[in-house]
Design an enzyme around this catalytic site. Structure first.
Site, PDB file in Angstrom:
ATOM      1  N   TYR A   1      75.533  31.867   6.675  1.00 18.01           N
ATOM      2  CA  TYR A   1      74.604  31.042   5.893  1.00 18.01           C
ATOM      3  C   TYR A   1      75.307  29.739   5.538  1.00 18.01           C
ATOM      4  O   TYR A   1      76.004  29.159   6.353  1.00 18.01           O
ATOM      5  CB  TYR A   1      74.099  31.823   4.667  1.00 18.01           C
ATOM      6  CG  TYR A   1      72.791  31.259   4.154  1.00 18.01           C
ATOM      7  CD1 TYR A   1      71.659  31.254   4.963  1.00 18.01           C
ATOM      8  CD2 TYR A   1      72.684  30.689   2.898  1.00 18.01           C
ATOM      9  CE1 TYR A   1      70.460  30.716   4.527  1.00 18.01           C
ATOM     10  CE2 TYR A   1      71.492  30.148   2.457  1.00 18.01           C
ATOM     11  CZ  TYR A   1      70.380  30.167   3.271  1.00 18.01           C
ATOM     12  OH  TYR A   1      69.197  29.620   2.837  1.00 18.01           O
TER      13      TYR A   1
ATOM     14  N   LYS B   1      68.819  33.957   5.598  1.00 15.24           N
ATOM     15  CA  LYS B   1      68.543  34.473   4.259  1.00 15.24           C
ATOM     16  C   LYS B   1      68.302  35.975   4.313  1.00 15.24           C
ATOM     17  O   LYS B   1      68.791  36.740   3.468  1.00 15.24           O
ATOM     18  CB  LYS B   1      67.320  33.766   3.678  1.00 15.24           C
ATOM     19  CG  LYS B   1      67.294  33.690   2.169  1.00 15.24           C
ATOM     20  CD  LYS B   1      68.260  32.630   1.657  1.00 15.24           C
ATOM     21  CE  LYS B   1      68.196  32.462   0.164  1.00 15.24           C
ATOM     22  NZ  LYS B   1      69.087  31.391  -0.326  1.00 15.24           N
TER      23      LYS B   1
END
Length: 545
Positions: free
Chosen positions: A91, A164
């Site tokens: 991420y 996510k």
């Protein structure tokens, strides 16, 4: 010619070299795999060696992405075993670099794409997944207008939703077979993308206004009808839409916006810890927000609500908050103020005698005038909290709370080592990037990262296990307090936020607190006599079936 068996092609069922001899016979895999039969642990060791052999973070990202597409159990076991090391790879910040090259390097789609030019296809798009009403717990959607400080990336932002969801699974055990990543392609205003022959999204400017709102309404309606138990997570929407969509729909749908609510909640966790040190309550605080966009004002909203809880009237609480954006201190004579800034705009008469530079009341002047107890940075203005600013902050109060949470590193308002030196160790600091401890005058300062990953995975798990119909402010507050409860900030140099090293245990703690609060708030549709066990039982484990 014999085709590859489906069990090998599906990353949810593929075990690779871990298929037993019996399974190889049963599923038609004889001759399709090397002779060695490995354990998952042996596979993880090899995968980690492969991961470690790459020097560049983007190369590590691509390796993990390819593993994700090949074998989900192995991918999540590797990620879970090395979460602190790999979180910045899967991420923020490395995903930002991957997004810029997403169309050019397109490998495989893991998402559902909703096209604003064909809103009639929303239901059909979800139907292609073959999932039933009770098969989905979580959907993450992004229109990729405001990504991680890099801005508008259109369909290239698909990996925001994918990444996510990966964090949800690794950190909180959300079952990866029960989630959906969605890209909402409404066009892009990124000229480089529109003129890039490899770009895979709609080649027109972003659609706004009624067509956009109708698309959002249809998505919420269809997603809720088809998957009534799913949490609808919104990510990286632009400031003009994120807050507006949330406020209009949060009481109608099971909806959560991490940029507005999650960022605010993790900052609240840092504040709960810091106030244990200063021995004050929220009603005694004076907050300056430097960077008054969606995230900054969302955090201000949550702090304002706590000021009210601690005894201030809503009107007085707003008077304890000052916003600064690119035009300087936000005042009520400024034209075209967004609605989320209007709440906190200062009366011009109040600041008539303050010093201005170029017609603007700048950060240093605000600090000198009001002596804030909390300085929050959500501006992506690197170096904005310079030596003069930090010293002025410390001149106003004994132990100021300093929260430069912009990321990545090149966007942070001040580096912690500088802030500690300039404040002579007095500032209580949490930041938005991972940083090593700082040594100063014989004290080891642990700098906690105000990383949303400490909060939203556990929040999501708590919502799922309790079947909460809505995400209430009390549930967000419970999540913040659960994060803060995991550290003891009293010792000099102690972190305000727990580390991400043991994120699954941390997420479980948050989930229990959120589920209990959902029951107390009357929004839970499920009950439990032992939420600790219920949460543990609900967490998907990366092991072969």
């Amino acid at each position: 010619m014999t085709s590859t068996p489906d069990i090998l092609k599906n990353p949810l069922t593929n075990k690779g070299t871990a298929f037993s001899q019996e399974e190889r016979h049963k599923f038609g895999l004889i001759g399709r795999l090397p002779a060695a039969i490995e354990t998952l642990e042996q596979q993880v060791n090899r995968a980690y060696q492969q991961f470690s052999s790459y020097e560049k973070d983007i190369e590590k990202y691509i390796f993990l992405d390819q593993l994700h597409n090949r074998n989900e159990v192995l991918y999540y076991r590797l990620l879970t075993d090395h979460l602190a090391e790999m979180l910045p790879i899967v991420y923020d910040p490395t995903v930002g670099e991957a997004i810029k090259k997403w169309s050019r390097d397109y490998r495989r789609s893991r998402a559902v794409y909703l096209d604003i030019n064909h809103p009639e296809n929303i239901r059909t798009s979800f139907e292609t997944l073959g999932l039933g009403a009770n098969d989905v717990d979580l959907i993450v959607i992004s229109d990729a207008e405001e990504i991680l400080g890099i801005g508008d990336w259109g369909v290239n932002g698909t990996d925001i939703s994918v990444g996510k969801l990966a964090v949800y699974t690794a950190a909180a055990g959300i079952d990866p077979s029960r989630v959906i990543a969605v890209n909402l392609d409404v066009g892009t205003n990124n000229e480089n993308l529109l003129n890039d022959p490899t770009y895979l999204g709609n080649r027109h400017a972003r659609i706004r206004g009624e067509r956009y709102d109708n698309m959002i309404d249809e998505y919420l309606k269809v997603a809720t009808e088809m998957f009534p138990n799913a949490l609808l997570h919104f990510e990286d929407f632009g400031p003009s839409n994120a807050r507006r969509i949330l406020e209009a729909n949060r009481n109608k749908y099971r909806l959560f916006n991490d940029d507005v609510q999650g960022t605010g909640a993790i900052v609240m966790a840092a504040l709960f810890s810091a106030l244990k040190v200063t021995k004050q309550n929220f009603a005694e605080q004076r907050l300056v927000v430097y960077g008054a966009g969606t995230a900054g004002t969302g955090i201000a909203d949550q702090i304002c609500a706590m000021m009210v809880r601690d005894g201030l009237s809503p009107e007085d609480a707003k008077k304890h908050i000052w916003l600064i954006d690119i035009n300087g201190l936000v005042t009520n004579d400024m034209p075209n103020l967004p609605n989320y800034q209007q709440t906190y705009a200062r009366p011009t008469a109040e600041v008539a005698n303050w010093n201005k530079e170029g017609g603007k009341i700048r950060l240093l002047e605000v600090i000198k005038q009001i002596k804030p107890t909390i300085l929050l940075g959500t501006s992506t203005d690197h170096g904005a909290f310079n030596k003069e600013v930090v010293k002025a902050l410390c001149a106003g109060v004994e132990r100021p709370i300093l929260l430069p949470i912009s990321n990545p590193t090149e966007k942070i308002e001040v580096m912690p080592n500088d802030a500690i030196e300039w404040s002579d160790g007095k500032a209580l600091i949490s930041v938005g990037i991972p940083v090593p401890p700082v040594q100063y005058k014989g004290v080891n300062y642990e700098i906690g990262q105000a990383n949303n990953a400490l909060l939203y995975p556990g929040l999501g798990l708590g919502i799922i296990v309790s079947g909460a119909k809505h995400v209430t402010d009390n549930m967000l507050l419970a999540a913040s307090k659960a994060v803060a409860s995991q550290v003891n900030p009293q010792d000099l140099g102690a972190s305000l936020i727990p580390p991400v090293d043991n994120l699954r245990a941390s997420s479980a703690t948050v989930a229990v607190a959120v589920a209990k609060q959902a029951v107390e708030d009357g929004v839970a549709t499920k009950q439990s006599d032992n939420w600790v066990q219920t949460v543990q039982d609900a967490m998907w484990q990366p092991v072969y079936r």
